[in-house]
Design a protein around this motif. Structure first.
Motif, short mmCIF file in Angstrom:
data_model
loop_
_atom_site.label_atom_id
_atom_site.label_comp_id
_atom_site.label_asym_id
_atom_site.label_seq_id
_atom_site.Cartn_x
_atom_site.Cartn_y
_atom_site.Cartn_z
N ASP A 147 -9.61 3.52 -8.33
CA ASP A 147 -9.39 3.83 -6.92
C ASP A 147 -8.95 2.55 -6.20
N CYS A 148 -7.80 2.62 -5.55
CA CYS A 148 -7.26 1.38 -4.94
C CYS A 148 -8.10 0.92 -3.74
N VAL A 149 -8.78 1.85 -3.08
CA VAL A 149 -9.61 1.44 -1.93
C VAL A 149 -10.82 0.64 -2.44
N ALA A 160 0.84 -1.20 0.00
CA ALA A 160 0.00 0.00 0.00
C ALA A 160 0.87 1.25 0.00
N GLY A 161 0.46 2.23 -0.78
CA GLY A 161 1.14 3.52 -0.82
C GLY A 161 0.24 4.62 -0.31
N ARG A 162 0.69 5.87 -0.48
CA ARG A 162 -0.06 7.00 0.06
C ARG A 162 -1.47 7.07 -0.52
N LEU A 218 -0.80 -0.91 -4.42
CA LEU A 218 -2.07 -0.19 -4.24
C LEU A 218 -1.80 1.28 -3.93
N GLY A 219 -1.97 2.16 -4.91
CA GLY A 219 -1.78 3.59 -4.67
C GLY A 219 -0.34 3.95 -4.37
N VAL A 220 0.59 3.31 -5.08
CA VAL A 220 2.03 3.61 -4.95
C VAL A 220 2.46 4.27 -6.26
N SER A 221 3.23 5.38 -6.16
CA SER A 221 3.60 6.07 -7.41
C SER A 221 4.72 5.35 -8.15
N GLY A 222 5.62 4.70 -7.39
CA GLY A 222 6.74 4.00 -8.05
C GLY A 222 7.98 4.87 -8.15
N ALA A 223 8.29 5.58 -7.05
CA ALA A 223 9.54 6.36 -7.00
C ALA A 223 10.71 5.39 -7.07
N ILE A 224 11.85 5.90 -7.56
CA ILE A 224 13.02 5.03 -7.79
C ILE A 224 13.43 4.30 -6.50
N VAL A 278 4.44 -1.65 2.72
CA VAL A 278 3.97 -0.28 2.49
C VAL A 278 5.12 0.56 1.93
N SER A 279 4.76 1.70 1.34
CA SER A 279 5.78 2.65 0.91
C SER A 279 6.19 3.50 2.13
N ARG A 280 7.30 4.22 1.97
CA ARG A 280 7.86 4.92 3.13
C ARG A 280 6.94 5.95 3.77
N PRO A 281 6.17 6.74 2.98
CA PRO A 281 5.33 7.75 3.65
C PRO A 281 4.39 7.15 4.69
N LEU A 282 3.97 5.91 4.49
CA LEU A 282 3.04 5.30 5.47
C LEU A 282 3.74 5.01 6.79
N GLN A 296 14.37 0.96 -1.05
CA GLN A 296 15.81 1.13 -0.86
C GLN A 296 16.21 1.17 0.61
N THR A 297 15.42 1.85 1.42
CA THR A 297 15.75 1.93 2.85
C THR A 297 14.85 1.02 3.68
N GLY A 298 14.14 0.14 3.01
CA GLY A 298 13.32 -0.85 3.69
C GLY A 298 13.72 -2.24 3.22
N ALA A 299 12.73 -3.11 3.09
CA ALA A 299 13.03 -4.49 2.70
C ALA A 299 13.06 -4.63 1.18
N HIS A 340 7.57 -3.24 7.75
CA HIS A 340 6.70 -3.40 6.58
C HIS A 340 7.19 -2.58 5.38
N GLN A 341 8.16 -1.70 5.59
CA GLN A 341 8.55 -0.80 4.48
C GLN A 341 9.30 -1.55 3.39
N VAL A 342 8.87 -1.27 2.16
CA VAL A 342 9.49 -1.86 0.98
C VAL A 342 10.30 -0.77 0.29
N ASN A 354 -3.76 2.13 -9.66
CA ASN A 354 -3.48 3.54 -9.46
C ASN A 354 -4.48 4.35 -10.29
N THR A 355 -4.87 5.52 -9.78
CA THR A 355 -5.80 6.36 -10.54
C THR A 355 -5.08 7.12 -11.65
N ASP A 356 -3.75 7.16 -11.56
CA ASP A 356 -2.97 7.92 -12.55
C ASP A 356 -2.27 6.94 -13.51
C1 LIG Z 1 17.04 8.48 0.48
C2 LIG Z 1 15.61 8.09 0.26
C3 LIG Z 1 15.24 6.80 0.52
C4 LIG Z 1 13.91 6.40 0.32
N1 LIG Z 1 13.55 5.11 0.57
C5 LIG Z 1 12.31 4.72 0.28
C6 LIG Z 1 11.92 3.36 0.47
O1 LIG Z 1 12.69 2.50 0.92
N2 LIG Z 1 10.66 3.00 0.15
C7 LIG Z 1 9.74 3.89 -0.35
O2 LIG Z 1 8.60 3.49 -0.63
N3 LIG Z 1 10.08 5.18 -0.52
C8 LIG Z 1 11.33 5.61 -0.19
N4 LIG Z 1 11.63 6.93 -0.35
C9 LIG Z 1 10.56 7.88 -0.68
C10 LIG Z 1 10.25 7.93 -2.16
O3 LIG Z 1 11.09 8.86 -2.79
C11 LIG Z 1 8.78 8.34 -2.40
O4 LIG Z 1 8.57 9.59 -1.78
C12 LIG Z 1 7.76 7.34 -1.87
O5 LIG Z 1 8.07 6.04 -2.34
C13 LIG Z 1 6.39 7.75 -2.35
O6 LIG Z 1 5.44 6.91 -1.76
P1 LIG Z 1 4.04 6.68 -2.45
O7 LIG Z 1 4.23 6.19 -3.83
O8 LIG Z 1 3.23 5.85 -1.51
O9 LIG Z 1 3.39 8.14 -2.42
P2 LIG Z 1 3.17 9.19 -3.57
O10 LIG Z 1 4.40 9.47 -4.32
O11 LIG Z 1 2.46 10.32 -2.95
O12 LIG Z 1 2.20 8.44 -4.59
C14 LIG Z 1 0.87 8.10 -4.32
C15 LIG Z 1 0.30 7.43 -5.56
O13 LIG Z 1 -1.01 7.01 -5.30
C16 LIG Z 1 -1.84 7.34 -6.39
N5 LIG Z 1 -3.18 7.52 -5.84
C17 LIG Z 1 -3.66 8.55 -5.09
N6 LIG Z 1 -4.89 8.29 -4.70
C18 LIG Z 1 -5.22 7.07 -5.21
C19 LIG Z 1 -6.36 6.26 -5.13
N7 LIG Z 1 -7.45 6.61 -4.41
N8 LIG Z 1 -6.35 5.06 -5.78
C20 LIG Z 1 -5.27 4.65 -6.49
N9 LIG Z 1 -4.16 5.40 -6.58
C21 LIG Z 1 -4.13 6.58 -5.93
C22 LIG Z 1 -1.25 8.60 -6.99
O14 LIG Z 1 -1.60 8.69 -8.37
C23 LIG Z 1 0.24 8.34 -6.79
O15 LIG Z 1 0.78 7.66 -7.92
C24 LIG Z 1 12.95 7.33 -0.16
C25 LIG Z 1 13.36 8.64 -0.42
C26 LIG Z 1 14.67 9.01 -0.23
C27 LIG Z 1 15.07 10.43 -0.53
#
Ligand SMILES: Cc1cc2nc3c(=O)[nH]c(=O)nc-3n(C[C@H](O)[C@H](O)[C@H](O)COP(=O)(O)OP(=O)(O)OC[C@H]3O[C@@H](n4cnc5c(N)ncnc54)[C@H](O)[C@@H]3O)c2cc1C
Length: 389
Positions: free
Chosen positions: A374-376, A277-279, A334-340, A303-307, A321-324, A317-319, A356-358
């Motif tokens: 909508d992932c929910v 799950a992501g943000r 689910l609702g993860v953007s896919g940052a590097i 989960v992604s890091r913001p959670l 670079q700095t998690g698992a 639970h974090q997946v 993802n909605t995007d």
């Molecule tokens: C040094 C460093 C290390 C990091 N290590 C990690 C790491 O280990 N793991 C990690 O995850 N991140 C890590 N990050 C953070 C990373 O850069 C991103 O900020 C983070 O992965 C973004 O999380 P996200 O995709 O959940 O959130 P967001 O980037 O906010 O993306 C949310 C996504 O959800 C979608 N969305 C919104 N609402 C809905 C909905 N209702 N239904 C479906 N889709 C929806 C949006 O379109 C968007 O694509 C690190 C950053 C740095 C600088």
């Protein structure tokens, strides 16, 4: 390798004395170096305004055939860790490209698993058998490996980026005066130069850097568990087995008195099915729905890091670079953007479904199946479907 001071150029300014972290330099009527204290860190050379100090590095020729590639196999409770088998699979590919032998080098207490290592790709298995080498003792581990690397001169040595690998590999690289690339996410060979191209996230994970080590040998890297797939065992493979009893190993610097699991959440690294799950999941209440769905699917939740930052889930639970690092058969994102930094942890997943909605979110380019919704709602509908079964 040594520190070279050109006493004719030196202006006795004292800048090097101030910069040395170990007090290895002194100025009287000339500059005096205490070689016992010098750790060749290079701070003095960097600080010298007239370029009177340099470090002479032995340029070690690329290895002649015979050295080959070594995989340092960490054992725990008499068995090799899965990351060792993953590295043997990758090592086999690299050794075939170089046309050299692949050796599994196994410091530790047990020597009972040679067959498993050969079937995973090793041509040779070398046990460094000693009760002194425990699962956590980097000091004895490094002391056992260094003389053997000096003697047999492997071209490449790879370690799992486990707690032990992360502390032993730098110590070994420093003793050998060679480089080490930590936490690689990709490895390949440049066949003409025989250089190991070691790729890892750099600059806060904002770009992927490929690093080579042209002048020193062996080329050394650590790789996190789960980055490479575990090879299928090949029972037809053959290989040699040798056992050495290393002598004079130092006592461990750390004594483990007891061990306890900090969390029961670390199942994500070994899960076959993983919901991540992501943000976009929107709230901690919605995250609970993901956990409920996971129960029905016999899946684990990452989960992604913001959670983690928002306190919705615990760090294990974090997946990313700095998690698992995870390698499930099926990953539903689910609702993860896919940052590097997130993608760095999911490269081993066999099938990725991204919800993802995007449609332009980066995760969609890395997914095998994309669901634009909508992932929910997706979680709720799939839960209903499975409950109705
Ligand atoms: C040094 C460093 C290390 C990091 N290590 C990690 C790491 O280990 N793991 C990690 O995850 N991140 C890590 N990050 C953070 C990373 O850069 C991103 O900020 C983070 O992965 C973004 O999380 P996200 O995709 O959940 O959130 P967001 O980037 O906010 O993306 C949310 C996504 O959800 C979608 N969305 C919104 N609402 C809905 C909905 N209702 N239904 C479906 N889709 C929806 C949006 O379109 C968007 O694509 C690190 C950053 C740095 C600088």
């Amino acid at each position: 390798m040594g520190l070279i001071i050109d006493k004719n150029t030196c202006v006795l300014c004292g800048g090097c004395v101030a910069s040395c972290p170990n007090g290895a330099l002194e100025i009287t009527d000339e500059i005096i170096l205490d070689e016992e204290k010098c750790i060749l860190c290079g701070a003095c050379a960097d600080s010298c305004p007239v370029g009177a100090i340099s470090i002479e590095k032995e340029k070690k020729e690329a290895q002649e055939a015979g050295g080959g590639i070594w995989i340092a196999v960490q054992q725990s409770e008499g068995k090799p860790l899965p990351v060792a088998l993953e590295l043997l699979g990758k090592g086999r590919e690299l050794a075939d490209t170089l046309g050299c032998r692949l050796t599994a080098i196994c410091p530790g207490k047990s020597s009972s698993f040679a067959r498993e290592l050969i079937e995973a790709g090793a041509d040779a298995v070398l046990f460094l058998l000693s009760d002194r080498i425990g699962d956590t003792d980097d000091n004895a581990y490094a002391h056992a490996l260094v003389p053997l690397i000096r003697e047999r001169r492997p071209e490449i040595v790879l370690f799992g980026a486990t707690i032990l690998g992360r502390s032993a590999a730098p110590a070994i690289a420093a003793k050998l005066g060679t480089g080490l690339t930590a936490d690689c996410t990709a490895l390949s060979i440049e066949p003409d130069s025989r250089l190991l191209a070691q790729t890892r996230p750099a600059l806060g994970g904002n770009l992927m850097a490929t690093i080579v080590c042209p002048d020193s040998r062996p080329q050394m890297a650590t790789v996190r568990p789960g980055i490479f797939p575990c090879p299928e065992p090949d029972p037809a493979r053959t290989g040699t087995v040798e056992t050495i009893l290393p002598e004079g190993l130092p006592k461990g610097l750390i004594t483990i008195l007891s061990q306890e699991n900090k969390s029961d959440a670390s199942g994500i690294a070994d899960a076959d099915i993983l919901l991540v799950a992501g943000r976009g999941i929107g709230s901690s209440k919605n995250l609970k729905k993901v956990f409920r769905l996971a129960e029905l699917m016999k899946a684990e939740v990452g989960v992604s890091r913001p959670l983690i930052d928002m306190g919705w889930a615990e760090y294990p639970h974090q997946v990313g670079q700095t998690g698992a690092t995870v390698a499930p058969k099926l990953l539903i994102s689910l609702g993860v953007s896919g940052a590097i930094q997130h993608l760095a942890g999911i490269g081993g997943a066999q099938t990725v479904v991204a919800v993802n909605t995007d449609a332009d979110a980066p995760i969609m380019r890395h997914a095998d199946y994309v669901v634009k919704m909508d992932c929910v709602e997706f979680v709720e509908q799939l839960t209903e479907l499975l409950q109705a079964k």
